[in-house]
Write a protein that holds these residues in place. Structure first.
Motif, PDB file in Angstrom:
ATOM      1  N   GLY A   1     -17.584 -47.141 -18.999  1.00  0.00           N
ATOM      2  CA  GLY A   1     -16.606 -46.136 -19.390  1.00  0.00           C
ATOM      3  C   GLY A   1     -17.012 -45.417 -20.669  1.00  0.00           C
ATOM      4  O   GLY A   1     -17.846 -45.889 -21.439  1.00  0.00           O
ATOM      5  N   ASN A   2     -16.404 -44.267 -20.891  1.00  0.00           N
ATOM      6  CA  ASN A   2     -16.618 -43.508 -22.121  1.00  0.00           C
ATOM      7  C   ASN A   2     -15.562 -43.820 -23.171  1.00  0.00           C
ATOM      8  O   ASN A   2     -15.809 -43.673 -24.369  1.00  0.00           O
ATOM      9  CB  ASN A   2     -16.574 -41.995 -21.853  1.00  0.00           C
ATOM     10  CG  ASN A   2     -17.463 -41.569 -20.715  1.00  0.00           C
ATOM     11  OD1 ASN A   2     -16.971 -41.104 -19.691  1.00  0.00           O
ATOM     12  ND2 ASN A   2     -18.767 -41.723 -20.874  1.00  0.00           N
TER      13      ASN A   2
ATOM     14  N   ALA B   1     -18.528 -36.470 -23.181  1.00  0.00           N
ATOM     15  CA  ALA B   1     -17.519 -36.793 -24.184  1.00  0.00           C
ATOM     16  C   ALA B   1     -17.633 -35.867 -25.384  1.00  0.00           C
ATOM     17  O   ALA B   1     -16.626 -35.433 -25.949  1.00  0.00           O
ATOM     18  CB  ALA B   1     -17.669 -38.249 -24.612  1.00  0.00           C
TER      19      ALA B   1
ATOM     20  N   ILE C   1     -11.660 -45.206 -19.339  1.00  0.00           N
ATOM     21  CA  ILE C   1     -11.866 -43.905 -18.703  1.00  0.00           C
ATOM     22  C   ILE C   1     -13.366 -43.649 -18.595  1.00  0.00           C
ATOM     23  O   ILE C   1     -14.092 -43.760 -19.585  1.00  0.00           O
ATOM     24  CB  ILE C   1     -11.215 -42.770 -19.507  1.00  0.00           C
ATOM     25  CG1 ILE C   1      -9.709 -43.022 -19.657  1.00  0.00           C
ATOM     26  CG2 ILE C   1     -11.469 -41.414 -18.842  1.00  0.00           C
ATOM     27  CD1 ILE C   1      -9.019 -42.015 -20.572  1.00  0.00           C
ATOM     28  N   ASP C   2     -13.800 -43.340 -17.400  1.00  0.00           N
ATOM     29  CA  ASP C   2     -15.195 -42.954 -17.167  1.00  0.00           C
ATOM     30  C   ASP C   2     -15.193 -41.469 -16.866  1.00  0.00           C
ATOM     31  O   ASP C   2     -14.834 -41.036 -15.769  1.00  0.00           O
ATOM     32  CB  ASP C   2     -15.787 -43.750 -15.997  1.00  0.00           C
ATOM     33  CG  ASP C   2     -17.259 -43.429 -15.774  1.00  0.00           C
ATOM     34  OD1 ASP C   2     -17.858 -42.741 -16.621  1.00  0.00           O
ATOM     35  OD2 ASP C   2     -17.814 -43.864 -14.741  1.00  0.00           O
ATOM     36  N   ARG C   3     -15.571 -40.674 -17.871  1.00  0.00           N
ATOM     37  CA  ARG C   3     -15.486 -39.225 -17.766  1.00  0.00           C
ATOM     38  C   ARG C   3     -16.850 -38.658 -17.433  1.00  0.00           C
ATOM     39  O   ARG C   3     -17.800 -38.772 -18.207  1.00  0.00           O
ATOM     40  CB  ARG C   3     -14.955 -38.655 -19.074  1.00  0.00           C
ATOM     41  CG  ARG C   3     -14.678 -37.175 -19.056  1.00  0.00           C
ATOM     42  CD  ARG C   3     -13.913 -36.763 -20.292  1.00  0.00           C
ATOM     43  NE  ARG C   3     -14.431 -37.377 -21.509  1.00  0.00           N
ATOM     44  CZ  ARG C   3     -13.674 -37.704 -22.557  1.00  0.00           C
ATOM     45  NH1 ARG C   3     -12.378 -37.512 -22.510  1.00  0.00           N
ATOM     46  NH2 ARG C   3     -14.215 -38.221 -23.637  1.00  0.00           N
ATOM     47  N   GLN C   4     -16.950 -38.040 -16.267  1.00  0.00           N
ATOM     48  CA  GLN C   4     -18.177 -37.402 -15.810  1.00  0.00           C
ATOM     49  C   GLN C   4     -17.930 -35.901 -15.675  1.00  0.00           C
ATOM     50  O   GLN C   4     -16.777 -35.452 -15.690  1.00  0.00           O
ATOM     51  CB  GLN C   4     -18.630 -38.007 -14.479  1.00  0.00           C
ATOM     52  CG  GLN C   4     -18.908 -39.501 -14.532  1.00  0.00           C
ATOM     53  CD  GLN C   4     -20.028 -39.858 -15.498  1.00  0.00           C
ATOM     54  OE1 GLN C   4     -20.965 -39.087 -15.689  1.00  0.00           O
ATOM     55  NE2 GLN C   4     -19.914 -41.033 -16.129  1.00  0.00           N
TER      56      GLN C   4
ATOM     57  N   ALA D   1     -16.119 -32.509 -24.524  1.00  0.00           N
ATOM     58  CA  ALA D   1     -14.655 -32.587 -24.489  1.00  0.00           C
ATOM     59  C   ALA D   1     -14.094 -32.647 -25.897  1.00  0.00           C
ATOM     60  O   ALA D   1     -13.072 -32.027 -26.200  1.00  0.00           O
ATOM     61  CB  ALA D   1     -14.226 -33.816 -23.691  1.00  0.00           C
TER      62      ALA D   1
ATOM     63  N   THR E   1     -15.863 -35.492 -12.323  1.00  0.00           N
ATOM     64  CA  THR E   1     -14.805 -36.446 -12.010  1.00  0.00           C
ATOM     65  C   THR E   1     -14.404 -37.244 -13.251  1.00  0.00           C
ATOM     66  O   THR E   1     -15.160 -37.326 -14.223  1.00  0.00           O
ATOM     67  CB  THR E   1     -15.244 -37.441 -10.921  1.00  0.00           C
ATOM     68  OG1 THR E   1     -16.382 -38.181 -11.405  1.00  0.00           O
ATOM     69  CG2 THR E   1     -15.606 -36.718  -9.626  1.00  0.00           C
ATOM     70  N   GLN E   2     -13.219 -37.824 -13.155  1.00  0.00           N
ATOM     71  CA  GLN E   2     -12.749 -38.724 -14.207  1.00  0.00           C
ATOM     72  C   GLN E   2     -12.042 -39.887 -13.524  1.00  0.00           C
ATOM     73  O   GLN E   2     -11.034 -39.697 -12.840  1.00  0.00           O
ATOM     74  CB  GLN E   2     -11.800 -38.009 -15.163  1.00  0.00           C
ATOM     75  CG  GLN E   2     -11.225 -38.909 -16.243  1.00  0.00           C
ATOM     76  CD  GLN E   2     -10.446 -38.148 -17.290  1.00  0.00           C
ATOM     77  OE1 GLN E   2     -11.018 -37.505 -18.165  1.00  0.00           O
ATOM     78  NE2 GLN E   2      -9.123 -38.198 -17.215  1.00  0.00           N
ATOM     79  N   THR E   3     -12.576 -41.077 -13.682  1.00  0.00           N
ATOM     80  CA  THR E   3     -11.963 -42.250 -13.080  1.00  0.00           C
ATOM     81  C   THR E   3     -11.348 -43.114 -14.168  1.00  0.00           C
ATOM     82  O   THR E   3     -11.871 -43.205 -15.280  1.00  0.00           O
ATOM     83  CB  THR E   3     -12.979 -43.071 -12.269  1.00  0.00           C
ATOM     84  OG1 THR E   3     -14.099 -43.404 -13.110  1.00  0.00           O
ATOM     85  CG2 THR E   3     -13.481 -42.269 -11.073  1.00  0.00           C
ATOM     86  N   VAL E   4     -10.247 -43.742 -13.807  1.00  0.00           N
ATOM     87  CA  VAL E   4      -9.476 -44.524 -14.767  1.00  0.00           C
ATOM     88  C   VAL E   4      -9.219 -45.907 -14.178  1.00  0.00           C
ATOM     89  O   VAL E   4      -8.862 -46.040 -13.001  1.00  0.00           O
ATOM     90  CB  VAL E   4      -8.132 -43.841 -15.090  1.00  0.00           C
ATOM     91  CG1 VAL E   4      -7.348 -44.656 -16.109  1.00  0.00           C
ATOM     92  CG2 VAL E   4      -8.360 -42.425 -15.592  1.00  0.00           C
TER      93      VAL E   4
END
Length: 349
Positions: A52-53, A212, A107-110, A215, A113-116
């Motif tokens: 995750g980020n 990241a 949170i894995d921010r790509q 963002a 996509t963003q997966t939580v």
């Protein structure tokens, strides 16, 4: 007379022993309870995916007794309940303000996509919650665990949850979290940064990468200096923790980089921005536009702020420490800042 004296002495000894037993039991319970909460915290964080980020942690069980949090809730506007949450609340009886103890979220921010993934501990009516989830459908993992798939956003998306035990729930917006081993490459780095915020009931840790950094650079109302945005994008880790101390909230923000030159420049820039903000708050025009209590709250915050440069050997950090007081909270809540003057004037141009 001797018998009476002896009886009084025995009663005094008995009372002293009883007092020691009660105090000892109270201390024992406090230590056990503290260790139990610490163990739950450590376990929740150890289950966070390493890829995750961002990791966010919130210990509501310890925050509920905080005068600062009580004041914050009293001042905060009450938002309208989301329809999905209202339906869930009605069906399960679960209320996060009352029943949620701890939550850890990754949170894995790509780029696309963003997966939580989240873990929550608290007081759950497992039977009701599982019945609520079952009406929408469920999946089965290889080890037989039931994964419930609940639609959100008017059926546009689904979220997935499962009980790991009666007081712990895992939740994700991607079902693959439950069907593949959690990534652990780089976990040692996360563990090191978790250790630095030990005892902090609320924190967020950001591991920098290209997504990241972009963002962060686009954050509204924050990075108005291109130089600040550039320096922040060079940080490898950013952590922000909050800990109530009486009726105020002590906030510690730490930015870590490999280069001492980066942290030195960042420290100098932040110190300069604080000085500019202090000067700006004394501007005659702004003094007329800004609520006096809010202005004084900003002044108190800036005057007490500390900016430090740390050397940990392999990494260098800039640390910013400041206090959010009830006076500042109340002034910010009641002040009429809809025209944005409070934020638009006190920043680096």
């Amino acid at each position: 007379m001797a018998t009476t004296s002896m009886n009084a002495k025995n009663k005094a000894i008995g009372a002293a022993v009883a007092t020691l037993v009660i105090v000892g039991a109270a201390l024992g319970y406090w230590r056990w309870s503290s260790r139990d909460a610490d163990a739950s915290r450590a376990e929740l964080l150890s289950l966070m995916p390493a890829n995750g980020n961002v990791v966010l942690f919130l210990d509501l069980s310890s925050l509920r007794s905080s005068p600062f949090l009580a004041r914050l809730f009293a001042l905060a506007p009450q938002p309208a309940q989301d329809s999905d949450y209202s339906q869930f609340l009605q069906a399960t009886g679960f209320n996060y303000e009352r029943d949620l103890d701890r939550v850890a979220l990754s949170i894995d921010r790509q780029p696309q996509t963003q997966t939580v993934f989240a873990l929550a501990e608290g007081h759950f009516d497992r039977k009701k919650i599982e019945s609520y989830g079952a009406q929408f459908g469920a999946l089965k993992t290889a080890d037989g665990r039931t994964i419930f798939a609940v639609p959100t956003d008017h059926l546009a998306h689904k979220v997935y949850f499962t009980f790991l035990r009666d007081d712990r729930v895992a939740w994700a917006n991607d079902s693959s979290y439950f069907f593949q081993p959690a990534a652990k490459a780089g976990w040692a780095d996360w563990r090191e940064h978790f250790s630095r915020v030990a005892g902090t009931p609320v924190f967020v840790i950001l591991r920098q990468d290209a997504g990241a950094a972009n963002a962060l650079a686009e954050a509204p109302g924050g990075l108005r200096s291109p130089q600040l945005a550039t320096l922040l994008s060079q940080l490898q880790w950013i952590s922000i923790g909050g800990k109530p101390e009486g009726n105020l909230l002590r906030v510690v923000a730490d930015g870590e980089a490999a280069s001492e030159n980066t942290t030195h420049q960042l420290k100098e820039l932040l110190s300069g921005l604080v000085a500019i903000a202090q000067i700006g708050l004394n501007d005659v025009k702004l003094r007329k536009q800004l609520d006096p209590d809010l202005r004084q709250g900003y002044i108190d915050l800036l005057n007490a702020a500390e900016i430090q440069q740390l050397d940990r050997g392999a990494s260098k950090s800039v640390r910013v420490i400041f206090d959010i007081t009830p006076k500042l909270l109340e002034a910010a809540t009641h002040s009429n800042t809809s025209d944005g003057t409070a934020g638009a004037n006190v920043h680096s141009r």
